[in-house]
Motif scaffolding. Structure first.
Motif, PDB file in Angstrom:
ATOM      1  N   LEU A   7     -30.211  -7.477  26.677  1.00 28.83           N
ATOM      2  CA  LEU A   7     -29.343  -8.650  26.553  1.00 28.83           C
ATOM      3  C   LEU A   7     -27.872  -8.282  26.717  1.00 28.83           C
ATOM      4  CD1 LEU A   7     -31.086 -10.686  23.706  1.00 28.83           C
ATOM      5  CD2 LEU A   7     -30.972 -11.206  26.141  1.00 28.83           C
ATOM      6  N   GLU A   8     -27.509  -7.060  26.325  1.00 24.51           N
ATOM      7  CA  GLU A   8     -26.120  -6.632  26.525  1.00 24.51           C
ATOM      8  C   GLU A   8     -25.811  -6.527  28.015  1.00 24.51           C
ATOM      9  OE1 GLU A   8     -22.605  -4.622  27.109  1.00 24.51           O
ATOM     10  OE2 GLU A   8     -24.467  -3.534  27.525  1.00 24.51           O
ATOM     11  N   LEU A   9     -26.775  -6.006  28.787  1.00 25.92           N
ATOM     12  CA  LEU A   9     -26.597  -5.916  30.239  1.00 25.92           C
ATOM     13  C   LEU A   9     -26.585  -7.303  30.876  1.00 25.92           C
ATOM     14  CD1 LEU A   9     -29.040  -2.942  30.959  1.00 25.92           C
ATOM     15  CD2 LEU A   9     -26.538  -2.888  31.147  1.00 25.92           C
ATOM     16  N   MET A  10     -27.492  -8.155  30.440  1.00 24.01           N
ATOM     17  CA  MET A  10     -27.573  -9.513  30.988  1.00 24.01           C
ATOM     18  C   MET A  10     -26.295 -10.296  30.705  1.00 24.01           C
ATOM     19  SD  MET A  10     -30.627 -12.232  30.269  1.00 24.01           S
ATOM     20  CE  MET A  10     -30.765 -13.788  31.188  1.00 24.01           C
ATOM     21  N   ALA A  11     -25.775 -10.161  29.479  1.00 18.68           N
ATOM     22  CA  ALA A  11     -24.537 -10.857  29.116  1.00 18.68           C
ATOM     23  C   ALA A  11     -23.352 -10.315  29.912  1.00 18.68           C
ATOM     24  CB  ALA A  11     -24.282 -10.709  27.617  1.00 18.68           C
ATOM     25  N   ASP A  12     -23.329  -9.016  30.165  1.00 16.38           N
ATOM     26  CA  ASP A  12     -22.238  -8.437  30.950  1.00 16.38           C
ATOM     27  C   ASP A  12     -22.237  -9.003  32.369  1.00 16.38           C
ATOM     28  OD1 ASP A  12     -20.033  -6.793  31.392  1.00 16.38           O
ATOM     29  OD2 ASP A  12     -21.275  -5.118  32.076  1.00 16.38           O
ATOM     30  N   VAL A  13     -23.432  -9.124  32.954  1.00 17.23           N
ATOM     31  CA  VAL A  13     -23.544  -9.712  34.290  1.00 17.23           C
ATOM     32  C   VAL A  13     -23.095 -11.167  34.273  1.00 17.23           C
ATOM     33  CG1 VAL A  13     -25.204 -10.435  36.062  1.00 17.23           C
ATOM     34  CG2 VAL A  13     -25.359  -8.151  35.070  1.00 17.23           C
ATOM     35  N   LEU A  14     -23.475 -11.896  33.231  1.00 18.43           N
ATOM     36  CA  LEU A  14     -23.119 -13.316  33.135  1.00 18.43           C
ATOM     37  C   LEU A  14     -21.620 -13.526  32.949  1.00 18.43           C
ATOM     38  CD1 LEU A  14     -23.921 -16.327  32.815  1.00 18.43           C
ATOM     39  CD2 LEU A  14     -24.254 -15.853  30.378  1.00 18.43           C
ATOM     40  N   TYR A  15     -21.001 -12.744  32.060  1.00 16.15           N
ATOM     41  CA  TYR A  15     -19.599 -12.984  31.708  1.00 16.15           C
ATOM     42  C   TYR A  15     -18.594 -12.257  32.595  1.00 16.15           C
ATOM     43  CZ  TYR A  15     -21.498 -14.813  27.294  1.00 16.15           C
ATOM     44  OH  TYR A  15     -22.181 -15.536  26.341  1.00 16.15           O
ATOM     45  N   ASN A  16     -18.992 -11.111  33.145  1.00 15.16           N
ATOM     46  CA  ASN A  16     -18.005 -10.247  33.812  1.00 15.16           C
ATOM     47  C   ASN A  16     -18.386  -9.830  35.228  1.00 15.16           C
ATOM     48  OD1 ASN A  16     -16.463 -10.001  31.279  1.00 15.16           O
ATOM     49  ND2 ASN A  16     -18.203  -8.727  30.606  1.00 15.16           N
ATOM     50  N   PRO A  17     -18.826 -10.739  36.075  1.00 16.17           N
ATOM     51  CA  PRO A  17     -19.179 -10.318  37.437  1.00 16.17           C
ATOM     52  C   PRO A  17     -17.959  -9.743  38.163  1.00 16.17           C
ATOM     53  CG  PRO A  17     -19.030 -12.713  37.323  1.00 16.17           C
ATOM     54  CD  PRO A  17     -18.939 -12.215  35.912  1.00 16.17           C
ATOM     55  N   ALA A  18     -18.186  -8.651  38.892  1.00 13.27           N
ATOM     56  CA  ALA A  18     -17.063  -7.968  39.546  1.00 13.27           C
ATOM     57  C   ALA A  18     -16.591  -8.689  40.793  1.00 13.27           C
ATOM     58  CB  ALA A  18     -17.473  -6.544  39.898  1.00 13.27           C
ATOM     59  N   PHE A  19     -17.517  -9.319  41.541  1.00 12.34           N
ATOM     60  CA  PHE A  19     -17.191  -9.981  42.808  1.00 12.34           C
ATOM     61  C   PHE A  19     -16.385  -9.044  43.708  1.00 12.34           C
ATOM     62  CE2 PHE A  19     -17.942 -13.834  40.204  1.00 12.34           C
ATOM     63  CZ  PHE A  19     -18.941 -14.388  40.983  1.00 12.34           C
ATOM     64  N   SER A  20     -17.038  -7.974  44.100  1.00 13.42           N
ATOM     65  CA  SER A  20     -16.414  -6.957  44.951  1.00 13.42           C
ATOM     66  C   SER A  20     -16.491  -7.364  46.419  1.00 13.42           C
ATOM     67  CB  SER A  20     -17.129  -5.617  44.737  1.00 13.42           C
ATOM     68  OG  SER A  20     -16.925  -4.758  45.819  1.00 13.42           O
ATOM     69  N   GLN A  21     -15.377  -7.211  47.136  1.00  7.03           N
ATOM     70  CA  GLN A  21     -15.356  -7.507  48.565  1.00  7.03           C
ATOM     71  C   GLN A  21     -16.287  -6.566  49.325  1.00  7.03           C
ATOM     72  OE1 GLN A  21     -13.540 -10.075  50.253  1.00  7.03           O
ATOM     73  NE2 GLN A  21     -14.969  -9.444  51.845  1.00  7.03           N
ATOM     74  N   THR A  22     -16.344  -5.320  48.881  1.00  4.94           N
ATOM     75  CA  THR A  22     -17.221  -4.344  49.533  1.00  4.94           C
ATOM     76  C   THR A  22     -18.676  -4.779  49.431  1.00  4.94           C
ATOM     77  OG1 THR A  22     -15.697  -2.534  49.047  1.00  4.94           O
ATOM     78  CG2 THR A  22     -17.971  -1.939  49.552  1.00  4.94           C
ATOM     79  N   GLU A  23     -19.071  -5.225  48.234  1.00  6.28           N
ATOM     80  CA  GLU A  23     -20.461  -5.671  48.047  1.00  6.28           C
ATOM     81  C   GLU A  23     -20.738  -6.954  48.822  1.00  6.28           C
ATOM     82  OE1 GLU A  23     -22.801  -4.005  46.721  1.00  6.28           O
ATOM     83  OE2 GLU A  23     -21.596  -2.395  45.860  1.00  6.28           O
ATOM     84  N   LEU A  24     -19.763  -7.841  48.884  1.00  3.93           N
ATOM     85  CA  LEU A  24     -19.949  -9.070  49.670  1.00  3.93           C
ATOM     86  C   LEU A  24     -20.140  -8.731  51.143  1.00  3.93           C
ATOM     87  CD1 LEU A  24     -20.022 -12.134  50.028  1.00  3.93           C
ATOM     88  CD2 LEU A  24     -17.515 -12.110  50.177  1.00  3.93           C
ATOM     89  N   MET A  38     -31.325 -15.905  16.711  1.00  4.56           N
ATOM     90  CA  MET A  38     -30.289 -14.908  16.426  1.00  4.56           C
ATOM     91  C   MET A  38     -29.774 -14.273  17.713  1.00  4.56           C
ATOM     92  SD  MET A  38     -32.060 -13.077  13.102  1.00  4.56           S
ATOM     93  CE  MET A  38     -30.914 -11.713  13.137  1.00  4.56           C
ATOM     94  N   ALA A  39     -30.693 -13.937  18.627  1.00  8.04           N
ATOM     95  CA  ALA A  39     -30.281 -13.300  19.888  1.00  8.04           C
ATOM     96  C   ALA A  39     -29.488 -14.267  20.751  1.00  8.04           C
ATOM     97  CB  ALA A  39     -31.521 -12.811  20.634  1.00  8.04           C
ATOM     98  N   SER A  40     -29.915 -15.524  20.815  1.00 11.26           N
ATOM     99  CA  SER A  40     -29.211 -16.523  21.627  1.00 11.26           C
ATOM    100  C   SER A  40     -27.800 -16.733  21.120  1.00 11.26           C
ATOM    101  CB  SER A  40     -29.986 -17.845  21.617  1.00 11.26           C
ATOM    102  OG  SER A  40     -31.287 -17.675  22.122  1.00 11.26           O
ATOM    103  N   GLU A  41     -27.662 -16.831  19.798  1.00  8.93           N
ATOM    104  CA  GLU A  41     -26.332 -17.020  19.202  1.00  8.93           C
ATOM    105  C   GLU A  41     -25.443 -15.811  19.473  1.00  8.93           C
ATOM    106  OE1 GLU A  41     -24.749 -19.366  17.673  1.00  8.93           O
ATOM    107  OE2 GLU A  41     -26.306 -20.865  17.287  1.00  8.93           O
ATOM    108  N   LYS A  42     -26.008 -14.626  19.311  1.00 10.88           N
ATOM    109  CA  LYS A  42     -25.209 -13.404  19.447  1.00 10.88           C
ATOM    110  C   LYS A  42     -24.696 -13.205  20.862  1.00 10.88           C
ATOM    111  CE  LYS A  42     -25.353  -8.403  18.742  1.00 10.88           C
ATOM    112  NZ  LYS A  42     -26.139  -7.241  18.230  1.00 10.88           N
ATOM    113  N   TYR A  43     -25.559 -13.445  21.866  1.00 14.04           N
ATOM    114  CA  TYR A  43     -25.201 -13.076  23.233  1.00 14.04           C
ATOM    115  C   TYR A  43     -24.732 -14.246  24.110  1.00 14.04           C
ATOM    116  CZ  TYR A  43     -27.240  -8.546  22.157  1.00 14.04           C
ATOM    117  OH  TYR A  43     -27.508  -7.323  21.597  1.00 14.04           O
ATOM    118  N   PHE A  44     -25.059 -15.479  23.733  1.00 12.41           N
ATOM    119  CA  PHE A  44     -24.753 -16.588  24.642  1.00 12.41           C
ATOM    120  C   PHE A  44     -23.921 -17.708  24.028  1.00 12.41           C
ATOM    121  CE2 PHE A  44     -28.840 -14.736  26.077  1.00 12.41           C
ATOM    122  CZ  PHE A  44     -28.400 -14.246  27.298  1.00 12.41           C
TER     123      PHE A  44
END
Length: 687
Positions: A132-149, A231-237
């Protein structure tokens, strides 16, 4: 004694029971059984995120899925950016590069995927906090890199290029454009132009607009109880910030006023892909949708239904023929399809239409109805073995505002469909008189035969209507030999070409992310070596010593038939078209190749091997070659396109060669060409 008496009573009772059974009649089907679908629980966070929990503690695994609620959007001139935005989410965050993210996911044996409609992740239950920490990081902090695009755009462009020679992909794209229109999200087609115009800001805007908790569901399935899910939903989302999301309103697509034939010309096709299709107003979750499901099952839902039994079993036109009558919250559609030989294209269209009319005008049999119900009910029952099915039911119930007991009563609803219901449904939704008959195939062989089924209209592979050229008649007296001679003059002239005694060409390519190189060495008379390699490993090698050939793949020699041997020897000449001593050239007509009018020359070798070669009618240059080989599942066409002619030593060579065969699409680009190099004959020794 008591045992003997008891046995006698049982025997007499059995005979009496058998005497009362009429075995001339099939037993009546039993009523639909009661089913108990697993329970789901739901709650909503303060930010509007609705959570569904389906507990299943059989395995220590759990899956978390975020699914967006919004309807599809119209992308316009940037078609494809929504998909790219979703894919881009999974290519790293502001705190983790893509490599780091992938490594952390792999370390806990998890899966994490992203798309334009959400994020999904799964792992063993003991790794839930890390997951869930990884999933939340992807949800909240996407890098949107030009190289990856840029990488994703390259992959998308490669897929689009491959689809240009895939008749099924072409048919699907054009069908969607016809049925829904290009001003509807379902009818848009991503093109090279639209993908090239996509920017990083387009992707960021989509994410910022639609990835909102009040526009999403969180589905939790697996080894987690309701208390821990909360508990998990509240903590991460819970810190996910809500926002307004509006669904645009689109005009309802309508079927054509009158059936017509939409042709997409694919000159290399030995088969035609047929779709008979149109939009329908059939909403998800309605009683009509269940009746439509049963009706379509009888018509073309499987290998024991009418279309299949007619076109495959009775006539042998195809490997399979099917139909779909699909409900959708925006707009549903009907589609009947088959892939058939060119020679039976018109006959197949006739039989497809015959079956559509028959189910409208004639009642189905009781046996057909019961068989269809049994098939649907069996598939439904099997689906309940997967906990994800229950989660899907919960999501559909909320998303489409279905009755709470819709799925609990599904089998009863299917069982309640009558013969009369099927015919009523067919009369409403099966409309062969207002349909698009889409055919992707070789127009020169099939167009005239399709005229009885409606007006003929021509479309390109992007679904654009066009008027075919009226000037496609052959000049008087033109022969295949002259077309070949014109090609010789166009690339440099006979004298200059005869002076070439040897040739070296090196190409680069990329196949599924792997860099390839291909080297070709030729020397007169008819000697050649072709080698395809990657990372120092030779994948394929073809050697011709002028009289015989050898072919090896991954170091293993391949068997060679006479047609392959003769064709390889012919093509091993430095310029094969210089001499027709080993091939007969027949000019068969003119066809359009990607909008270019071309002369079509059929080359026939003494062994009977044939290839169709297309020469630009204006420039004289060779633009395409098609070879058809017999395979275990019918004829297979290999198409080679020749592009980007440039001069080397006063001779024009195609600097881009694209080979299409089935799903494979290999694009070769020239690295260097060496004219008349010194070549040792020892390299042509057969292995």
């Amino acid at each position: 004694m008591k045992k003997i008496c008891l046995m006698a009573v049982l025997i007499v009772t059995t005979h009496l029971a058998e005497a009362q059974i009429d075995r001339t009649k099939a037993p009546q089907p039993s009523p639909a059984r009661e089913i108990k679908i697993g329970e789901y629980q739901t709650f909503t966070l303060k930010n509007g995120l609705q959570v569904f929990v389906v507990e299943n503690h059989k395995l220590p695994r759990v899956r978390f899925s975020i699914s967006l609620k919004n309807d599809p959007i119209l992308e316009g001139g940037k078609a494809g950016y929504v998909t790219l935005a979703g894919d881009l989410l999974g290519t790293g965050t502001k705190t983790r590069s893509k490599v780091q993210l992938d490594e952390e996911v792999d370390f806990i044996g998890a899966n994490l995927t992203t798309s334009s409609t959400g994020i999904s992740a799964s792992s063993l239950s003991k790794h839930i906090p890390q997951l869930l920490e990884l999933m939340a990081d992807v949800l909240y902090n996407p890098a949107f890199s030009q190289t990856e695009l840029d990488k994703l755009k390259t992959q998308t462009l490669s897929a689009i290029s491959a689809e240009k020679d895939d008749p099924d992909a072409i048919a699907n794209h054009v069908r969607e454009a016809l049925v829904y229109g290009k001003n509807h999200p379902y009818g848009e087609i991503a093109t090279e132009t639209s993908v090239n115009s996509i920017t990083l800001e387009d992707c960021k805007k989509y994410y910022a607009t639609y990835f909102k908790p009040n526009n999403a569901y969180l589905i939790i399935v697996g080894d987690m109880d309701l208390k821990n899910a909360k508990m998990a939903s509240e903590k991460y989302f819970s810190r996910w910030i809500p926002g307004e999301v509006k669904n645009p309103i689109f005009a309802q697509p309508q079927p054509p006023g009158k059936t017509f034939v939409a042709l997409v010309d694919r000159p290399s096709s030995v088969q035609s892909v047929i779709h008979i299709s149109y939009p329908v107003d059939l909403k998800t979750g309605t009683v009509e949708a269940i009746k439509a499901r049963v009706t379509n099952q009888i018509l073309g839902g499987g290998s024991s239904d009418r279309l299949f039994l007619n076109l495959r079993e009775k006539h042998g036109y195809t490997y399979g023929a099917y139909s779909q009558l699909i409900s959708d919250p925006l707009v549903g559609n009907f589609n009947a399809s088959a892939s058939v030989r060119n020679a039976v294209t018109d006959s197949s269209v006739h039989e497809l239409i015959f079956e559509l009319k028959r189910i409208v005008n004639e009642s189905v049999t009781d046996k057909e109805l019961q068989d269809a119900k049994a098939s649907i009910e069996g598939a439904f029952g099997r689906s309940l073995e997967n906990p994800q099915t229950i989660a899907g039911f919960a999501l559909n119930t909320a998303k489409f505002n279905l009755p709470k007991d819709y799925y609990n009563n599904y089998l009863k609803s299917v069982d309640a469909v009558t013969v009369a219901d099927v015919q009523t449904t067919a009369k409403k939704f099966i409309q062969p008189e207002k349909a698009y008959i889409l055919v992707v195939g070789k127009c020169s062989e099939i167009a005239d035969k399709l005229k009885p089924y409606g007006e003929i209209r021509y479309y390109d592979i992007e679904g654009n209507n066009y008027a075919p050229s009226k000037t496609s008649s052959l000049p008087a007296g033109l022969k295949g030999e002259k077309v070949m001679s014109n090609y010789i003059e166009a690339i440099g002239g006979r004298d200059r070409l005869l002076a070439i005694k040897s040739l070296k060409m090196n190409y680069k390519s990329n196949l599924n992310g792997m860099d390839l190189t291909m080297s070709v060495i030729k020397k007169e008379p008819n000697k050649s070596v072709l080698e395809i390699s990657a990372n120092g490993m030779v994948f394929q090698k073809v050697i011709c010593d002028g009289k015989d050939i050898s072919i090896s793949a991954m170091g293993q020699k391949r068997p060679i038939d006479e047609k392959t041997r003769e064709n390889t020897i012919y093509k091993s000449a430095v310029i094969p078209e210089l001499s027709l001593a080993s091939a007969k050239a027949n000019l068969t007509g003119m066809e359009s190749v990607d909008g270019v009018e071309a002369y079509v020359v059929e080359l026939i070798l003494p062994s009977g091997g044939k290839s169709m070669v297309y020469f630009d009618a204006t420039t004289g240059l060779k633009i395409q070659e098609v070879e058809t080989q017999e395979g275990p599942q019918g004829n297979v066409s290999s198409v080679i396109s020749y592009l980007d002619y440039k001069e080397v030593n006063g001779i024009k060579f195609p600097h881009t060669v694209i080979q299409h065969q089935g799903p494979m699409n290999l694009k070769l680009e020239i690295l260097n060409i060496d004219v008349n190099p010194v070549v040792d004959d020892s390299i042509f020794k057969l292995e």
